[in-house]
Design an enzyme around this catalytic site. Sequence first.
Site, mmCIF file in Angstrom:
data_model
loop_
_atom_site.group_PDB
_atom_site.id
_atom_site.type_symbol
_atom_site.label_atom_id
_atom_site.label_comp_id
_atom_site.label_asym_id
_atom_site.label_seq_id
_atom_site.Cartn_x
_atom_site.Cartn_y
_atom_site.Cartn_z
ATOM 1 N N ARG A 1 5.094 -35.232 29.464
ATOM 2 C CA ARG A 1 4.708 -34.222 28.460
ATOM 3 C C ARG A 1 4.715 -34.788 27.047
ATOM 4 O O ARG A 1 4.392 -34.086 26.096
ATOM 5 C CB ARG A 1 5.669 -33.024 28.541
ATOM 6 N N ASP B 1 1.123 -33.720 9.847
ATOM 7 C CA ASP B 1 1.522 -32.865 10.969
ATOM 8 C C ASP B 1 0.316 -32.101 11.528
ATOM 9 O O ASP B 1 0.133 -31.983 12.742
ATOM 10 C CB ASP B 1 2.614 -31.888 10.510
HETATM 11 C C1 LIG Z 1 1.519 -24.752 19.059
HETATM 12 C C2 LIG Z 1 0.161 -24.328 18.622
HETATM 13 C C3 LIG Z 1 -0.301 -23.169 19.344
HETATM 14 C C4 LIG Z 1 -1.468 -22.588 19.267
HETATM 15 C C5 LIG Z 1 -2.541 -23.104 18.455
HETATM 16 C C6 LIG Z 1 -3.347 -22.047 17.839
HETATM 17 C C7 LIG Z 1 -4.130 -22.277 16.752
HETATM 18 C C8 LIG Z 1 -4.229 -23.625 16.144
HETATM 19 C C9 LIG Z 1 -4.496 -23.597 14.698
HETATM 20 C C10 LIG Z 1 -3.898 -24.473 13.867
HETATM 21 C C11 LIG Z 1 -2.874 -25.447 14.351
HETATM 22 C C12 LIG Z 1 -2.581 -26.464 13.280
HETATM 23 C C13 LIG Z 1 -1.810 -27.624 13.878
HETATM 24 C C14 LIG Z 1 -0.390 -27.280 13.929
HETATM 25 C C15 LIG Z 1 0.478 -28.480 14.149
HETATM 26 C C16 LIG Z 1 1.810 -28.173 13.628
HETATM 27 C C17 LIG Z 1 2.823 -28.321 14.707
HETATM 28 C C18 LIG Z 1 4.162 -27.890 14.205
HETATM 29 O O1 LIG Z 1 4.434 -27.863 13.057
HETATM 30 S S1 LIG Z 1 5.273 -27.423 15.368
HETATM 31 C C19 LIG Z 1 6.660 -26.911 14.367
HETATM 32 C C20 LIG Z 1 7.750 -27.925 14.303
HETATM 33 N N1 LIG Z 1 8.283 -28.201 15.608
HETATM 34 C C21 LIG Z 1 9.150 -27.393 16.194
HETATM 35 O O2 LIG Z 1 9.573 -26.388 15.685
HETATM 36 C C22 LIG Z 1 9.596 -27.804 17.568
HETATM 37 C C23 LIG Z 1 11.076 -27.540 17.787
HETATM 38 N N2 LIG Z 1 11.480 -28.189 19.038
HETATM 39 C C24 LIG Z 1 11.341 -27.582 20.221
HETATM 40 O O3 LIG Z 1 10.998 -26.419 20.304
HETATM 41 C C25 LIG Z 1 11.617 -28.399 21.439
HETATM 42 O O4 LIG Z 1 12.483 -29.442 21.143
HETATM 43 C C26 LIG Z 1 10.308 -28.980 22.059
HETATM 44 C C27 LIG Z 1 9.556 -29.890 21.085
HETATM 45 C C28 LIG Z 1 9.394 -27.827 22.494
HETATM 46 C C29 LIG Z 1 10.665 -29.809 23.301
HETATM 47 O O5 LIG Z 1 11.489 -29.028 24.106
HETATM 48 P P1 LIG Z 1 11.345 -29.076 25.694
HETATM 49 O O6 LIG Z 1 12.513 -28.352 26.230
HETATM 50 O O7 LIG Z 1 9.998 -28.641 26.135
HETATM 51 O O8 LIG Z 1 11.410 -30.618 25.995
HETATM 52 P P2 LIG Z 1 12.668 -31.502 26.399
HETATM 53 O O9 LIG Z 1 12.909 -31.265 27.866
HETATM 54 O O10 LIG Z 1 13.786 -31.306 25.472
HETATM 55 O O11 LIG Z 1 12.070 -32.960 26.176
HETATM 56 C C30 LIG Z 1 10.973 -33.425 26.950
HETATM 57 C C31 LIG Z 1 10.935 -34.926 26.763
HETATM 58 O O12 LIG Z 1 10.704 -35.210 25.363
HETATM 59 C C32 LIG Z 1 11.802 -35.954 24.810
HETATM 60 N N3 LIG Z 1 12.051 -35.472 23.447
HETATM 61 C C33 LIG Z 1 12.153 -34.198 23.035
HETATM 62 N N4 LIG Z 1 12.373 -34.150 21.720
HETATM 63 C C34 LIG Z 1 12.409 -35.416 21.296
HETATM 64 C C35 LIG Z 1 12.596 -36.018 20.006
HETATM 65 N N5 LIG Z 1 12.781 -35.281 18.942
HETATM 66 N N6 LIG Z 1 12.567 -37.366 19.945
HETATM 67 C C36 LIG Z 1 12.369 -38.141 21.033
HETATM 68 N N7 LIG Z 1 12.169 -37.618 22.287
HETATM 69 C C37 LIG Z 1 12.193 -36.277 22.397
HETATM 70 C C38 LIG Z 1 12.990 -35.671 25.729
HETATM 71 O O13 LIG Z 1 13.938 -36.689 25.669
HETATM 72 C C39 LIG Z 1 12.295 -35.596 27.085
HETATM 73 O O14 LIG Z 1 12.009 -36.910 27.501
HETATM 74 P P3 LIG Z 1 12.112 -37.340 29.041
HETATM 75 O O15 LIG Z 1 13.533 -37.044 29.473
HETATM 76 O O16 LIG Z 1 11.747 -38.782 29.062
HETATM 77 O O17 LIG Z 1 11.104 -36.460 29.774
#
Ligand SMILES: CC/C=C\C/C=C\C/C=C\CCCCCCCC(=O)SCCNC(=O)CCNC(=O)[C@H](O)C(C)(C)COP(=O)(O)OP(=O)(O)OC[C@H]1O[C@@H](n2cnc3c(N)ncnc32)[C@H](O)[C@@H]1OP(=O)(O)O
Length: 231
Positions: free
Chosen positions: A197, A153
């Site tokens: 996106r 991740d």
């Molecule tokens: C974020 C970092 C910020 C700052 C960085 C600062 C410092 C960096 C230092 C270290 C970083 C270390 C790396 C970290 C990496 C770790 C990342 C994580 O762990 S994130 C935590 C786990 N994830 C979540 O909690 C996300 C929960 N979900 C959401 O909040 C939302 O679902 C979303 C992901 C934000 C998407 O919501 P939206 O409303 O923006 O999008 P939608 O309109 O729903 O969808 C857009 C598009 O995408 C398709 N889609 C959405 N989800 C899925 C899925 N699960 N599977 C397949 N497709 C998906 C959806 O169908 C839409 O498609 P379209 O209609 O074709 O456009």
Amino acid sequence: MLRSCATRLRTLGAPPAKQPGAVWRLFSSEKVIHKDYGLPNPSWSKDLRLLFDQFMKKCEDGSWKRLPSYRQNPVQTFKEFQTRFVDPGSVTKEEQMSKAQQFSRSLEEGLGFEYVMFYNKGEKRMVCLFQGGLHLQGVPGFVHGGAIATMIDITTGMCALAEGVAMTANLNIDYKKPIPLCSVVVVNSKLSKTEGRKLFISCDIQSIDEKTLYTSATALFIKLDPDKRLT
Ligand SMILES: CC/C=C\C/C=C\C/C=C\CCCCCCCC(=O)SCCNC(=O)CCNC(=O)[C@H](O)C(C)(C)COP(=O)(O)OP(=O)(O)OC[C@H]1O[C@@H](n2cnc3c(N)ncnc32)[C@H](O)[C@@H]1OP(=O)(O)O
């Protein structure tokens, strides 16, 4: 894209890359030392040091860049992130924010996640050299699957962050062989496709001699929409 990644992270308040060990004053009463964890420490094995040196060599022509890594982001990072993406009613209190730590950097040196990442902008590839310490045990002698998922991740996440502020929407992992504790493995991720996106990133974990494929994964990251609140 790394420059823009670094720029973006800096925009979000991460310390500038060239100031490891600098003292950052977050509040008038508080000083936080930001140590760069993506550098060798005494717990790193010979293998990890060797690989680190090889990648540092690759950095010399500018095609690869090492990413600094911190335990804490300055409060400003949280603030800017929350202002942009979180409903004002659910923002975390400033005092709590200042105590938050990067999960993968919160364990004692050598016992948890030891790693360093390198990014190749031309290839949109993020490589992580990872040594899983004794406190990451799952099945006796081997790294816990959740710890492996964490590394996938983070590596794919950093690859995605080079494109913009994004969060994991989906992670699919095939665990093919167990990873021995304290061994060094190479986590290799690459942006394979972008659709609006949506960022599709592939990832595998191999032994350093590339003879063993431990894990393969695919990740979907979604770039955050500034017009939508996360909460
Ligand atoms: C974020 C970092 C910020 C700052 C960085 C600062 C410092 C960096 C230092 C270290 C970083 C270390 C790396 C970290 C990496 C770790 C990342 C994580 O762990 S994130 C935590 C786990 N994830 C979540 O909690 C996300 C929960 N979900 C959401 O909040 C939302 O679902 C979303 C992901 C934000 C998407 O919501 P939206 O409303 O923006 O999008 P939608 O309109 O729903 O969808 C857009 C598009 O995408 C398709 N889609 C959405 N989800 C899925 C899925 N699960 N599977 C397949 N497709 C998906 C959806 O169908 C839409 O498609 P379209 O209609 O074709 O456009």
